[in-house]
Motif scaffolding. Structure first.
Motif, PDB file in Angstrom:
ATOM      1  N   SER A 283       1.000  -1.144  -0.106  1.00 26.09           N
ATOM      2  CA  SER A 283      -0.169   0.047   0.036  1.00 26.09           C
ATOM      3  C   SER A 283       0.794   1.241  -0.008  1.00 26.09           C
ATOM      4  O   SER A 283       2.126   1.233  -0.117  1.00 26.09           O
ATOM      5  N   GLU A 284       0.212   2.377   0.100  1.00 25.82           N
ATOM      6  CA  GLU A 284       0.946   3.792   0.054  1.00 25.82           C
ATOM      7  C   GLU A 284       1.236   4.265   1.530  1.00 25.82           C
ATOM      8  O   GLU A 284       1.274   5.415   1.684  1.00 25.82           O
ATOM      9  N   ILE A 285       1.736   3.357   2.251  1.00 23.35           N
ATOM     10  CA  ILE A 285       2.093   3.754   3.597  1.00 23.35           C
ATOM     11  C   ILE A 285       3.246   4.894   3.468  1.00 23.35           C
ATOM     12  O   ILE A 285       3.144   5.948   4.455  1.00 23.35           O
ATOM     13  N   LYS A 286       4.200   4.661   2.660  1.00 17.41           N
ATOM     14  CA  LYS A 286       5.484   5.555   2.563  1.00 17.41           C
ATOM     15  C   LYS A 286       5.175   6.848   2.177  1.00 17.41           C
ATOM     16  O   LYS A 286       5.627   8.026   2.569  1.00 17.41           O
ATOM     17  N   PHE A 287       4.197   6.880   1.277  1.00 19.99           N
ATOM     18  CA  PHE A 287       3.720   8.183   0.718  1.00 19.99           C
ATOM     19  C   PHE A 287       2.958   8.904   1.731  1.00 19.99           C
ATOM     20  O   PHE A 287       2.987  10.156   2.149  1.00 19.99           O
ATOM     21  N   LEU A 288       2.222   8.248   2.708  1.00 22.27           N
ATOM     22  CA  LEU A 288       1.105   8.870   3.715  1.00 22.27           C
ATOM     23  C   LEU A 288       2.119   9.337   4.663  1.00 22.27           C
ATOM     24  O   LEU A 288       1.807  10.591   5.344  1.00 22.27           O
ATOM     25  N   GLU A 289       2.888   8.814   5.181  1.00 19.02           N
ATOM     26  CA  GLU A 289       4.097   9.230   6.098  1.00 19.02           C
ATOM     27  C   GLU A 289       4.954  10.116   5.868  1.00 19.02           C
ATOM     28  O   GLU A 289       5.055  11.045   6.724  1.00 19.02           O
ATOM     29  N   ALA A 290       5.153  10.379   4.621  1.00 20.15           N
ATOM     30  CA  ALA A 290       5.847  11.465   4.080  1.00 20.15           C
ATOM     31  C   ALA A 290       5.089  12.587   3.954  1.00 20.15           C
ATOM     32  O   ALA A 290       5.242  13.839   4.252  1.00 20.15           O
ATOM     33  N   ALA A 291       4.015  12.386   3.307  1.00 22.82           N
ATOM     34  CA  ALA A 291       3.062  13.351   3.137  1.00 22.82           C
ATOM     35  C   ALA A 291       2.635  14.156   4.381  1.00 22.82           C
ATOM     36  O   ALA A 291       2.553  15.458   4.236  1.00 22.82           O
ATOM     37  N   ALA A 292       2.439  13.320   5.479  1.00 21.53           N
ATOM     38  CA  ALA A 292       1.985  14.012   6.653  1.00 21.53           C
ATOM     39  C   ALA A 292       3.168  15.017   7.107  1.00 21.53           C
ATOM     40  O   ALA A 292       3.005  16.061   8.092  1.00 21.53           O
ATOM     41  N   VAL A 293       4.315  14.938   6.800  1.00 20.60           N
ATOM     42  CA  VAL A 293       5.604  15.976   7.081  1.00 20.60           C
ATOM     43  C   VAL A 293       5.646  16.881   5.833  1.00 20.60           C
ATOM     44  O   VAL A 293       6.498  17.897   6.125  1.00 20.60           O
ATOM     45  N   GLY A 294       4.835  16.894   5.062  1.00 23.46           N
ATOM     46  CA  GLY A 294       4.978  17.840   3.767  1.00 23.46           C
ATOM     47  C   GLY A 294       5.892  17.422   2.779  1.00 23.46           C
ATOM     48  O   GLY A 294       6.426  18.356   2.032  1.00 23.46           O
ATOM     49  N   VAL A 295       6.202  16.227   2.655  1.00 23.65           N
ATOM     50  CA  VAL A 295       7.436  15.917   1.830  1.00 23.65           C
ATOM     51  C   VAL A 295       6.685  14.861   0.625  1.00 23.65           C
ATOM     52  O   VAL A 295       6.054  14.016   1.022  1.00 23.65           O
ATOM     53  N   PRO A 296       7.045  15.236  -0.797  1.00 15.65           N
ATOM     54  CA  PRO A 296       6.510  14.534  -1.815  1.00 15.65           C
ATOM     55  C   PRO A 296       7.416  13.224  -1.986  1.00 15.65           C
ATOM     56  O   PRO A 296       8.454  13.049  -1.477  1.00 15.65           O
ATOM     57  N   THR A 297       6.567  12.265  -2.704  1.00 13.08           N
ATOM     58  CA  THR A 297       7.231  10.965  -2.637  1.00 13.08           C
ATOM     59  C   THR A 297       7.311  10.447  -4.349  1.00 13.08           C
ATOM     60  O   THR A 297       6.519  10.837  -5.256  1.00 13.08           O
ATOM     61  N   ILE A 298       8.368   9.870  -4.667  1.00 17.59           N
ATOM     62  CA  ILE A 298       8.442   9.289  -6.062  1.00 17.59           C
ATOM     63  C   ILE A 298       8.686   7.765  -5.716  1.00 17.59           C
ATOM     64  O   ILE A 298       9.432   7.289  -4.812  1.00 17.59           O
ATOM     65  N   ALA A 299       7.713   7.120  -6.393  1.00 20.02           N
ATOM     66  CA  ALA A 299       7.638   5.511  -5.958  1.00 20.02           C
ATOM     67  C   ALA A 299       7.338   4.795  -7.057  1.00 20.02           C
ATOM     68  O   ALA A 299       7.083   5.220  -8.534  1.00 20.02           O
ATOM     69  N   ALA A 300       7.378   3.419  -6.868  1.00 17.67           N
ATOM     70  CA  ALA A 300       7.480   2.563  -8.021  1.00 17.67           C
ATOM     71  C   ALA A 300       5.693   2.456  -8.440  1.00 17.67           C
ATOM     72  O   ALA A 300       4.931   2.530  -7.671  1.00 17.67           O
ATOM     73  N   ARG A 301       5.580   2.273  -9.538  1.00 12.75           N
ATOM     74  CA  ARG A 301       4.307   2.151 -10.468  1.00 12.75           C
ATOM     75  C   ARG A 301       3.928   0.794 -10.029  1.00 12.75           C
ATOM     76  O   ARG A 301       3.673  -0.195 -10.950  1.00 12.75           O
ATOM     77  N   SER A 302       3.329   0.211  -8.748  1.00 18.90           N
ATOM     78  CA  SER A 302       2.774  -0.882  -8.720  1.00 18.90           C
ATOM     79  C   SER A 302       1.471  -0.955  -8.785  1.00 18.90           C
ATOM     80  O   SER A 302       0.714   0.046  -8.995  1.00 18.90           O
ATOM     81  N   VAL A 303       0.786  -2.176  -8.636  1.00 18.36           N
ATOM     82  CA  VAL A 303      -0.584  -2.394  -9.235  1.00 18.36           C
ATOM     83  C   VAL A 303      -1.650  -1.624  -8.097  1.00 18.36           C
ATOM     84  O   VAL A 303      -2.477  -1.042  -8.295  1.00 18.36           O
ATOM     85  N   ALA A 304      -1.011  -1.697  -6.722  1.00 16.94           N
ATOM     86  CA  ALA A 304      -1.828  -1.272  -5.552  1.00 16.94           C
ATOM     87  C   ALA A 304      -1.805   0.216  -5.313  1.00 16.94           C
ATOM     88  O   ALA A 304      -2.547   0.702  -4.660  1.00 16.94           O
ATOM     89  N   LEU A 305      -0.694   1.030  -5.972  1.00 21.57           N
ATOM     90  CA  LEU A 305      -0.590   2.398  -5.567  1.00 21.57           C
ATOM     91  C   LEU A 305      -1.366   3.176  -6.627  1.00 21.57           C
ATOM     92  O   LEU A 305      -1.591   2.662  -7.560  1.00 21.57           O
TER      93      LEU A 305
END
Length: 419
Positions: A283-305
């Motif tokens: 899931s997108e936990i890494k995105f959520l945790e970073a977003a809460a601090v105002g940090v954007p994310t570059i992530a792998a394009r997996s099926v679930a994201l």
């Protein structure tokens, strides 16, 4: 509604926090009674409408709590946030050494036991649509209706409640974001920190997957720095940047310290080795945790994201290179992406929490529960549990030894010397 969540280990484990503790918090806020317990407790009283078995294998705590729930007339729901109930999972778990025969046997046994818990449940709860679509099951109440003359039992997919952040982590993240913004106004340099926050050494292959475009970005942008958190191995193409001080290592930290560490990062990286089907369920936990601090994310394009503002999803080396260049070269775009990520998080939190009540309402038993049942751990179960824990400990130590041996002898992960 009165709901009990049962998990196999400690509440502070990330999977238990996100799939049990946070859900309890949301249900209590909505006016319901919800509690979470470890299956390792000596005695647990079951007097609930719904019993959620999170990652509990059959033939042990899974079957014991299911039996207790049946005795009082409660519904049983199986919960998972990984592909741990699929027998193919046995070949994909533990990305350190996926072909290790001992690990394969252990994972296959675990997958079979989790699948049996799923098959003996009235409902299923997953963290992503990928997991829900990956399997179907026959709820026991459908079987009962079929035996009573109601036709063939129908197969169903599980329900989805995506991961969301708990109140304590949100509060810690808010403080970290405020400190980060205040520090940003005082900064005089143009350094940009890329961060990869790993939880375990099983993510070696994930970081290695973006080693080439990441090394190229560090080569092109002299202001870029790379922060690596956890015990993940540094791929060959990145090692020379560690030697000249542009890669900084930081040990694994407890989750309460995570927001402060994320606040040191300008761009959060969330790569995945997508050759492993297991990773497509993430899931997108890494995105959520970073977003809460105002940090954007570059992530792998997996099926679930999910495609969302404040994140760039990449599937190839060229896409990773373009994404890194776009945010490294333009601080205003990067800042706007961080603000967008935080806005997306707020909407995600509200929409996810608002749908939780309806999901559990659909699982309410038709009749009120009667009495209570107590699940105790017999001596045999405790002994089996200790044997299982010892086996897990042995596997971890053996894999760590093999991993260190491999890292000490290899010249690179992606070919071409040590850089």
């Amino acid at each position: 509604m009165h709901i009990l969540f049962v998990y196999p280990s400690q509440a502070d484990d990330a999977t238990n926090r996100y799939r049990c503790v946070h859900l309890c918090e949301a249900l209590v806020a909505a006016g319901h009674t919800a509690e979470h317990v470890s299956a390792g407790q000596d005695a647990v009283r079951v007097a609930h409408d719904i019993v959620v078995l999170h990652r509990l294998p059959w033939g042990g705590p899974g079957s014991a709590f299911a039996a207790a729930a049946r005795r009082v007339g409660a519904r049983v729901v199986y919960s998972a946030d990984d592909l741990i109930f699929d027998l193919e999972h046995a070949r994909h778990t533990g990305t350190l050494f996926p072909d290790d025969p001992l690990r394969y046997r252990h994972s296959k046994r675990d997958a079979e036991a989790n699948l049996q818990t799923l098959q003996n449940a009235d409902g299923a709860l997953f963290s992503t649509e990928f997991l829900a679509q990956h399997t179907t099951f026959v709820p026991l109440r459908s079987e009962e209706r079929a035996r009573a003359g109601g036709g063939q039992p129908s197969q169903r997919q599980g329900e989805v409640i995506r991961n969301f952040l708990g109140t304590e982590l949100l509060m810690l993240s808010q403080s970290a974001r405020e400190r980060r913004e205040a520090f940003g106004k005082l900064r005089q340099d143009d350094r940009v920190t890329l961060g990869y926050l790993s939880g375990s050494p099983t993510h070696d292959a994930d970081l290695a997957d973006i080693a080439l475009p990441l090394a190229a970005a560090l080569e092109r942008f002299s202001q870029a720095r790379f922060l690596v958190v956890g015990t993940v191995a540094l791929p060959g193409p990145l090692r020379r940047f560690e030697q000249n001080g542009r890669v900084r290592r930081h040990p694994y930290v407890p989750w309460r310290e995570l927001p402060g560490l994320i606040a040191q990062v300008d761009i959060n990286l969330a790569p995945l080795d997508l050759t492993q089907p297991f990773n497509h369920a993430k899931s997108e936990i890494k995105f959520l945790e970073a977003a809460a601090v105002g940090v954007p994310t570059i992530a792998a394009r997996s099926v679930a994201l999910l495609e969302t503002k404040g994140a760039l999803l990449c599937g190839t080396d060229s896409e990773w290179a373009e994404a890194l260049a776009a945010w490294l070269s333009d601080p205003e775009t990067r800042k706007a992406a961080g603000e967008a990520a935080f806005a997306v998080l707020e909407k995600h939190q509200a929409s996810t929490r608002s749908g939780i009540e309806s999901v559990f309402a659909a699982w309410m038993p038709e009749k009120a529960i009667s009495g209570s049942a107590t699940v105790t751990r017999p001596r045999k179960s405790k002994l089996v549990g200790k044997i299982f824990q010892s086996e897990q400990k042995y596997l971890r130590r053996w894999h760590y030894f093999k991993r260190h041996w491999r890292l000490a002898n290899e010249q690179e992960r992606h070919g071409g010397g040590t850089a």
